[in-house]
Design a protein around this motif. Structure first.
Motif: not given
Length: 290
Positions: A80-81, A83, A171-172, A175, A178, A182, A186, A243, A264
């Protein structure tokens, strides 16, 4: 067309250099034939010196972009970080041992673009897993289908292809997980959002000798994540995702901060708050038991 390949990395050691170098070389040859452009992004939440040195070498030689997170967050959180730093029309998620041949990855991208698929999922065949891992995998996938009715046989393969639209929504923005579940989350959100998805059979050749994660512990944490995911999907009006900044994202090409690392978290209200608190305590007890 640009294709972004995101690879979450842990304690891979110096071997990650040779794997990624070979992958990028193969992609360059394929891109020349079909007109695709590939970029490879490595992301790690572990400061493992041999691995970081290999990533720095890849970054400085311009082979791949390599990002280091300053806080441990897990596979899903690392993806996620990463993307926001991708540029592709399609995003490929790939395990660090690169268990799928580059030509197969390329063919899968071609299939996704031709059919307009938002999420292409690998169905692993010819796996060399132990009997215990196979039994646990069957049990897990059966439970996922009971909960979410995806119609898939394999929810945990570390090879997926997402359209840009699906990547940004799922993804951002959607979700929560972590950790190891995961990959399943998705798929669940792709189905919930009405994205077009399908599975393709893929010959799976793991390069590692075996997982360092105890299978039973991994299964229990994944089941706890599934319970939380089920709660979120059933009571979306009572559960909000937010977030939270927890660290920094460092570009290893010249060792500078390029952004903020986030995780998240869930915020619940109404009748589901008490149940959420119970599930959180259960998850912590299982995941962090010594």
């Amino acid at each position: 067309m640009m294709v972004s390949v995101v690879i979450p990395v842990a304690k891979e050691g110096g071997a990650i250099y040779d794997r990624v170098y070979s992958l990028c070389r193969a992609f360059n040859n394929l891109a020349g034939v079909y007109g695709f452009l590939y970029e490879v992004i490595l992301v790690s939440d572990v400061f493992h010196l041999p691995t970081v040195k290999a990533m720095m070498r890849l970054a400085k030689e311009g082979i791949a972009r390599c990002l280091l997170l300053t806080r441990r967050i897990g596979k899903g959180g690392s993806i996620k970080n990463a993307i926001p730093y991708t540029r592709g029309n399609y995003v490929v998620l790939l395990d660090a041992d690169i268990p799928v041949e580059p030509s197969i990855i390329h063919q899968a991208v071609l299939l996704a673009t031709k059919l307009g698929i938002d999420l292409l999922i690998a169905n692993r065949v010819h796996r060399t897993h132990s009997l215990l891992r196979r039994v646990l995998s069957i049990a897990y996938n059966t439970l996922v289908n009971l909960f979410f009715r995806t119609g898939l046989r394999d929810h945990q393969a570390g090879f997926k292809i997402l359209s840009r639209r699906a990547a940004e929504v799922i993804l951002t923005g959607r979700t929560r997980i972590d950790g190891l579940a995961y990959d399943t989350e998705v798929i669940v959100w792709a189905k919930k959002h009405g994205f077009k998805y399908r599975a393709v059979n893929v010959v799976w050749r793991e390069q590692r000798e075996g997982s360092t994660i105890p299978p039973l512990r991994a299964l229990l944490t994944m089941l706890a994540d599934l319970a939380l995911l089920r709660l979120i999907t059933l009571a979306r009006k009572y559960v909000a995702l937010q977030k939270r900044v927890i660290g920094k994202v460092i570009d290893l090409s010249n060792i500078h901060t390029v952004g903020r690392e986030f995780m998240t978290v869930m915020r619940a209200s109404g009748p589901k708050k008490h149940l959420l608190d119970i599930l959180r305590k259960l998850y912590i007890a299982v995941a962090f038991k010594r």
